[in-house]
Write an enzyme that holds these catalytic residues in place. Sequence first.
Site, mmCIF file in Angstrom:
data_model
loop_
_atom_site.group_PDB
_atom_site.id
_atom_site.type_symbol
_atom_site.label_atom_id
_atom_site.label_comp_id
_atom_site.label_asym_id
_atom_site.label_seq_id
_atom_site.Cartn_x
_atom_site.Cartn_y
_atom_site.Cartn_z
ATOM 1 C CB THR A 125 -36.041 0.300 -48.356
ATOM 2 O OG1 THR A 125 -36.017 -0.569 -49.482
ATOM 3 C CG2 THR A 125 -36.537 -0.523 -47.160
ATOM 4 C CG ASP A 126 -37.812 -0.091 -53.520
ATOM 5 O OD1 ASP A 126 -37.000 -0.624 -52.742
ATOM 6 O OD2 ASP A 126 -37.660 -0.073 -54.758
ATOM 7 C CD GLU A 127 -34.836 -4.247 -50.606
ATOM 8 O OE1 GLU A 127 -34.839 -5.308 -49.994
ATOM 9 O OE2 GLU A 127 -33.807 -3.737 -51.095
ATOM 10 C CE1 TYR A 152 -32.745 -2.914 -44.863
ATOM 11 C CE2 TYR A 152 -33.644 -3.569 -47.002
ATOM 12 C CZ TYR A 152 -33.147 -2.588 -46.149
ATOM 13 O OH TYR A 152 -33.065 -1.281 -46.600
ATOM 14 C CE LYS A 156 -35.221 0.960 -43.426
ATOM 15 N NZ LYS A 156 -34.351 1.976 -42.762
HETATM 16 P P1 NAD Z 1 -25.129 1.099 -44.830
HETATM 17 O O1 NAD Z 1 -25.223 -0.305 -44.340
HETATM 18 O O2 NAD Z 1 -24.111 1.468 -45.851
HETATM 19 O O3 NAD Z 1 -24.900 2.085 -43.580
HETATM 20 C C1 NAD Z 1 -25.585 1.950 -42.367
HETATM 21 C C2 NAD Z 1 -24.879 2.806 -41.315
HETATM 22 O O4 NAD Z 1 -25.624 2.693 -40.090
HETATM 23 C C3 NAD Z 1 -23.439 2.354 -41.020
HETATM 24 O O5 NAD Z 1 -22.584 3.478 -41.007
HETATM 25 C C4 NAD Z 1 -23.548 1.728 -39.645
HETATM 26 O O6 NAD Z 1 -22.350 1.846 -38.874
HETATM 27 C C5 NAD Z 1 -24.697 2.516 -39.027
HETATM 28 N N1 NAD Z 1 -25.351 1.773 -37.930
HETATM 29 C C6 NAD Z 1 -25.769 0.475 -37.952
HETATM 30 N N2 NAD Z 1 -26.246 0.130 -36.749
HETATM 31 C C7 NAD Z 1 -26.181 1.237 -35.958
HETATM 32 C C8 NAD Z 1 -26.540 1.504 -34.612
HETATM 33 N N3 NAD Z 1 -27.069 0.549 -33.812
HETATM 34 N N4 NAD Z 1 -26.331 2.746 -34.127
HETATM 35 C C9 NAD Z 1 -25.765 3.707 -34.904
HETATM 36 N N5 NAD Z 1 -25.383 3.504 -36.191
HETATM 37 C C10 NAD Z 1 -25.588 2.280 -36.718
HETATM 38 O O7 NAD Z 1 -26.601 1.453 -45.314
HETATM 39 P P2 NAD Z 1 -27.083 2.335 -46.558
HETATM 40 O O8 NAD Z 1 -27.098 1.501 -47.769
HETATM 41 O O9 NAD Z 1 -26.347 3.625 -46.556
HETATM 42 O O10 NAD Z 1 -28.607 2.588 -46.125
HETATM 43 C C11 NAD Z 1 -28.947 3.684 -45.275
HETATM 44 C C12 NAD Z 1 -30.437 3.703 -45.061
HETATM 45 O O11 NAD Z 1 -31.103 3.831 -46.316
HETATM 46 C C13 NAD Z 1 -30.980 2.429 -44.418
HETATM 47 O O12 NAD Z 1 -31.964 2.798 -43.469
HETATM 48 C C14 NAD Z 1 -31.599 1.653 -45.568
HETATM 49 O O13 NAD Z 1 -32.677 0.866 -45.128
HETATM 50 C C15 NAD Z 1 -32.065 2.792 -46.468
HETATM 51 N N6 NAD Z 1 -32.103 2.485 -47.911
HETATM 52 C C16 NAD Z 1 -31.026 1.928 -48.532
HETATM 53 C C17 NAD Z 1 -31.073 1.687 -49.922
HETATM 54 C C18 NAD Z 1 -29.884 1.117 -50.669
HETATM 55 O O14 NAD Z 1 -30.002 0.856 -51.845
HETATM 56 N N7 NAD Z 1 -28.729 0.956 -50.032
HETATM 57 C C19 NAD Z 1 -32.228 2.004 -50.635
HETATM 58 C C20 NAD Z 1 -33.323 2.565 -49.959
HETATM 59 C C21 NAD Z 1 -33.238 2.812 -48.594
HETATM 60 P P1 TYD Z 2 -28.391 -6.047 -53.368
HETATM 61 O O1 TYD Z 2 -27.360 -5.111 -53.885
HETATM 62 O O2 TYD Z 2 -28.029 -6.969 -52.236
HETATM 63 O O3 TYD Z 2 -29.682 -5.181 -53.007
HETATM 64 P P2 TYD Z 2 -31.191 -5.664 -52.633
HETATM 65 O O4 TYD Z 2 -31.178 -7.100 -52.298
HETATM 66 O O5 TYD Z 2 -31.490 -4.814 -51.443
HETATM 67 O O6 TYD Z 2 -32.026 -5.329 -53.831
HETATM 68 O O7 TYD Z 2 -28.878 -6.961 -54.572
HETATM 69 C C1 TYD Z 2 -29.405 -6.390 -55.755
HETATM 70 C C2 TYD Z 2 -29.863 -7.517 -56.630
HETATM 71 O O8 TYD Z 2 -28.721 -8.268 -57.049
HETATM 72 C C3 TYD Z 2 -30.768 -8.522 -55.931
HETATM 73 O O9 TYD Z 2 -31.766 -8.958 -56.858
HETATM 74 C C4 TYD Z 2 -29.853 -9.668 -55.557
HETATM 75 C C5 TYD Z 2 -28.803 -9.642 -56.668
HETATM 76 N N1 TYD Z 2 -27.443 -10.060 -56.280
HETATM 77 C C6 TYD Z 2 -26.767 -10.996 -57.056
HETATM 78 O O10 TYD Z 2 -27.283 -11.519 -58.063
HETATM 79 N N2 TYD Z 2 -25.485 -11.343 -56.694
HETATM 80 C C7 TYD Z 2 -24.886 -10.807 -55.586
HETATM 81 O O11 TYD Z 2 -23.717 -11.171 -55.270
HETATM 82 C C8 TYD Z 2 -25.598 -9.838 -54.808
HETATM 83 C C9 TYD Z 2 -24.975 -9.231 -53.580
HETATM 84 C C10 TYD Z 2 -26.873 -9.491 -55.199
#
Ligand code: NAD
Ligand code: TYD
Length: 337
Positions: A125-127, A152, A156
Amino acid sequence: MKILVTGGAGFIGGNFVQYMVDKYPHYDIYNLDILTYAGDLTKHSDIENKDNYYFIKADIAERENIISLFEKEKFDYVIHFAAESHVDRSITDPEIFVRTNILGTQVLLDAARQNNIKKFLHVSTDEVYGELDFEPSTFFTEETPLQPNSPYSASKASSDLLVRSYHETFGLPVNITRCSNNYGPYHFPEKLIPLTISRVLNNQKVPVYGAGNNIRDWLHVLDHCAAIDLVMHEGINGEVYNIGGHNERTNLEVVKTIINSLGKPEELIEFVQDRPGHDKRYAIDPTKLMQLGWKPKYNFETGITQTIQWYLDNKDWWEQIISGEYKEYFKKHYTLE
Ligand code: NAD
Ligand code: TYD
């Protein structure tokens, strides 16, 4: 070709599994997931009977199981999504983030190393870069130092460094991708965009942290999937690729866009206490990935329109989440009305 996708029951991994099963009928796609609160298999009802799709219920941090699975199946590629992914949960309960995101990744790396994997693609992630200030001409590049601010992003970043070390020390063929915030179908409704859509559709208040000025760089999940497909096939071993489409919006802009397109009143917005350590701004410079041949299909306007329509068409999916087993979580965190 055998491809192991970890976390394929979650949001992005789930979209990626469907994308790969449909696009590459000659690849065998193995979805490994422990099915935490964020994992659900109902999303795969259209592919679950396909010949090239398999599901394995397993915990990535359970070393013996993972090592014997790799020895048995001899995967060619590992695409590693499985993680704890919600910043707010990492503030209330950091430990599971260390176990899953760091230890789980290290177990997978050992299994991959012992079984001559062709590539280990680590989805990050970019975070991990921390935050940018509000100056619009600054961006995260692959050279930006890692300065994670939340448990988090710290977990990562730690996993990214382990992946890098397995490349440097053991010659494991790896790539790391660092994507900006995703949105799209099957996004779990605890994250900003699906939370806003679901709450606005139910005429409930939407909690906006602080003044809503924080900026995120939004990418449609299918553009993320296409980028991973490209890096998996064409990425140079050992390289990091940032993924983002220059779609920066303040949180308030995002929430207002959703409210307005659903024809609801902006009075649904409720400003609440800010998140501790809340990163100000994320913004990706995707030049390196674009030079590899990637171009996003969606901009924020087309992507959010498609996503809102998807949530209107798939109310059953998100309703069973917010009214079912996780009702207590949603009640505890969002009792605004
Ligand atoms: P999510 O929380 O929707 O899904 C995570 C999945 O991992 C779930 O299905 C969960 O059951 C599984 N999981 C968790 N712990 C586990 C374990 N111990 N063993 C096996 N499976 C397990 O997450 P997401 O939003 O789909 O993110 C997926 C990946 O992409 C993550 O690595 C996250 O850091 C990265 N990512 C997410 C975003 C975003 O905006 N959501 C952006 C950039 C990168
Ligand atoms: P989120 O979807 O949790 O992603 P991330 O924290 O990984 O960027 O949040 C996106 C942005 O929205 C973040 O700046 C936090 C804000 N946010 C709210 O203002 N209200 C909310 O209820 C949530 C979940 C997030």
